[in-house]
Design an enzyme around this catalytic site. Structure first.
Site, short mmCIF file in Angstrom:
data_model
loop_
_atom_site.label_atom_id
_atom_site.label_comp_id
_atom_site.label_asym_id
_atom_site.label_seq_id
_atom_site.Cartn_x
_atom_site.Cartn_y
_atom_site.Cartn_z
N HIS A 264 -5.67 -5.02 2.94
CA HIS A 264 -4.46 -4.44 3.55
C HIS A 264 -3.38 -4.20 2.48
O HIS A 264 -2.87 -3.09 2.33
CB HIS A 264 -3.94 -5.39 4.63
CG HIS A 264 -2.72 -4.90 5.34
ND1 HIS A 264 -2.78 -4.25 6.56
CD2 HIS A 264 -1.41 -4.94 5.01
CE1 HIS A 264 -1.55 -3.92 6.93
NE2 HIS A 264 -0.70 -4.33 6.02
N GLU A 265 -3.07 -5.25 1.74
CA GLU A 265 -1.99 -5.12 0.75
C GLU A 265 -2.39 -4.16 -0.38
O GLU A 265 -1.54 -3.49 -0.95
CB GLU A 265 -1.60 -6.49 0.18
CG GLU A 265 -1.10 -7.50 1.23
CD GLU A 265 0.03 -6.99 2.11
OE1 GLU A 265 0.80 -6.12 1.67
OE2 GLU A 265 0.12 -7.45 3.28
N HIS A 268 -1.27 -0.69 0.55
CA HIS A 268 0.15 -0.48 0.24
C HIS A 268 0.33 -0.25 -1.26
O HIS A 268 1.09 0.62 -1.70
CB HIS A 268 0.96 -1.72 0.64
CG HIS A 268 1.20 -1.87 2.12
ND1 HIS A 268 1.83 -0.91 2.87
CD2 HIS A 268 0.91 -2.88 2.98
CE1 HIS A 268 1.93 -1.33 4.14
NE2 HIS A 268 1.37 -2.52 4.23
N GLU A 294 2.21 2.00 6.17
CA GLU A 294 1.26 1.21 6.97
C GLU A 294 -0.03 2.00 7.20
O GLU A 294 -1.10 1.43 7.35
CB GLU A 294 1.94 0.85 8.29
CG GLU A 294 1.47 -0.40 8.94
CD GLU A 294 1.61 -1.66 8.09
OE1 GLU A 294 2.49 -1.72 7.20
OE2 GLU A 294 0.84 -2.59 8.32
#
Ligand SMILES: [Zn+2]
Length: 508
Positions: A264-265, A268, A294
């Site tokens: 997820h990170e 980003h 997101e």
């Protein structure tokens, strides 16, 4: 024009340096700082933030923008100079209308409120934070008041993270999504739940971290311009375009928890790493909205990282890393486990299908509070009622109810949640557009090749930074406005076979 532009850039670079220094202090605070550093650190960050705010809202910047706007308006819309002036104007107007005294009062109030929340949540004590939350709501309305003429007091707050979207736009998108999503959730939860016990086994921290790092290296995260450290609540942060860091947390009794947080990170972070390096130090050098940001974390975490194709490639490697827990678990069992859908109490633990219901609930409550239809004293009850009707769950206490998210206790009320669901919607839309341009992307992912997808995203999304608003970027990258259809199609194509669903009329 050149002299004015150079002067604007020089001033913006100073503001940027103060902001990035604050980010380093914050990163250190949540990773390595000993507890004894807390008090001084809070003061240091407040000082730097205040200096950055003062420098950015200096009238001279307003004058430079006034001078440059008629000039850059003659340039092509997608020129970097025109984009810089547009992005700076947006941020300048947002910052300069708000008195510095309000900002420092807000910072002080939020620090206090956050501190009380960290004690009130474990104690299940909403009454303790209630007066503080009442003040937060008052201040949120006061903030909105600095932007007269807004359709809803929520609009200026939404503008802070998803610029250009009004509460009425979000409500329309969420309304349509909800109508189509609820039948899918019902159909899935009517089936026997997936068994995810294979994930809840002992997996040593070092191997978990090493596995995640190897996957994101393959995704295209650049370790010469980033690193990963451990923290309680994972996040991505940036000190410059040459230093974009991520954090993760590890649970040794869960094989994939750290992994999905890392994926997820990394989404980003790859967005920020992919921004045109010439934008360094300016308002262009950042993702354009929380929804688009997101969309990238969710694209890499869910659309890629929880896909069957990805695990065709990655599962044998995961089994080699954790032979004890996984050697006898078939890929199908593992794949079902990581895509388990269930109604749950906690947003951050929710699966990618029910997650949106959590977000919509919070969004509607925020707007009701701001528009005066709901009072803070009635908030826990409103939360329980809404949870019951939306997710069919009785909320046992406020700890896992209205106290669960940090957002309302550490910042203004409004605008903080819609980006999560907009991200789900946009992630699927960007992915669909990438696959139209390169139909072999799914095949390549199944072989562990991510460069085609990463390159498309860099070319069409990442490199532009904040040059275009979210709406402009989506139009350019996907050929149309934001649409819920790719997301619903994605969910149906994935979960129909997983849960053996029969035609849900509303789904497609
Ligand atoms: Zn995120």
């Amino acid at each position: 024009m050149k002299a004015s532009l150079d002067e604007l850039k020089r001033r913006l670079l100073e503001v940027n340096d103060l902001q990035m220094a604050t980010a380093v202090l914050r990163w250190d605070q949540t990773t390595y700082m000993p507890p004894g550093g807390a008090e001084a650190r809070g003061r240091q960050m407040a000082t730097l933030s205040r200096l950055a705010h003062e420098k950015f809202t200096d009238q001279e910047i307003g004058k430079l923008l006034d001078r440059l706007e008629p000039e850059t308006a003659k340039l092509p819309f997608d020129s970097d100079e025109a984009g810089l002036v547009r992005a700076t104007r947006r941020e300048y107007d947002q910052a300069a209308r708000v008195p510095a005294a309000f900002i420092s009062e807000l910072n002080e109030h939020c620090a206090h409120s956050y501190q009380v929340w960290t004690e009130a949540r474990p104690a299940n004590d909403f009454a303790r934070v209630r007066p503080l939350l009442e003040k937060t709501l008052e201040m949120s309305r006061e903030y909105a008041g600095y932007f007269p003429g807004s359709e809803s007091p929520a609009d200026p707050l939404i503008d802070l993270s998803d610029y250009g979207m009004k509460a009425s736009d979000v409500r329309r998108v969420f309304g349509e999504l909800r109508t189509r999503l609820v039948p899918i959730v019902r159909a899935i939860t009517a089936k026997p739940p997936a068994d995810d016990s294979c994930l809840h086994q002992h997996a040593p921290e070092a191997q978990q971290l090493a596995f995640g790092l190897e996957i994101i290296r393959r995704f295209g995260y650049d370790f010469t311009r980033g690193r990963q450290d451990k923290t309680h609540h994972p996040f991505m942060t940036k000190f410059s375009l040459g230093d974009v860091r991520i954090t993760t947390r590890v649970r040794e009794d869960d094989v994939t928890d750290a992994l999905f947080s890392t994926l997820h990170e990394s989404g980003h972070a790859m967005y920020e790493q992919g921004i045109d390096r010439s934008y360094e130090g300016s308002p262009l050098a950042s993702g354009t909205s929380s929804g688009v940001h997101e969309s990238q974390s969710r694209l890499w975490e869910n659309v890629v990282g929880r896909s069957r194709g990805f695990w065709n490639y990655a599962y044998p490697e995961l089994q080699r890393a954790f032979p004890g827990p996984l050697s006898k678990v078939p890929l199908d069992t593992f794949y079902r486990a990581i895509n388990k859908v269930q109604r749950s109490l906690i947003r951050t633990d929710a699966d990618e299908v029910t997650y949106n219901l959590h977000v919509m609930l919070r969004f509607d409550i925020e707007v009701d509070l701001l528009e005066g239809r709901l009072a803070i004293r009635d908030l826990p009850e409103a939360w329980r009622a809404r949870f019951e009707s939306d997710l069919g769950l009785a909320v046992p206490d406020d700890r896992d109810g209205v106290l669960q998210d940090v957002h309302w206790y550490s910042g203004l009320i409004g605008g903080a949640f819609q980006g999560y669901t907009l991200g789900n919607v946009l992630g699927a839309q960007f992915y669909a557009a990438a696959c139209r341009a390169h139909p072999d992307i799914p095949e390549r992912i199944a072989k562990g090749e991510f460069a085609t997808l990463h390159t498309w995203l860099r070319e069409n999304v990442y490199r532009h930074g904040a040059k275009f608003t979210a709406a402009e970027l989506v139009q350019r990258a996907t050929g149309g406005p934001m649409s819920i259809e790719p997301y619903l199609g994605y969910l149906w194509d994935k979960y129909q076979p997983l849960y053996d669903l029969e035609g849900v009329a509303a789904a497609r």
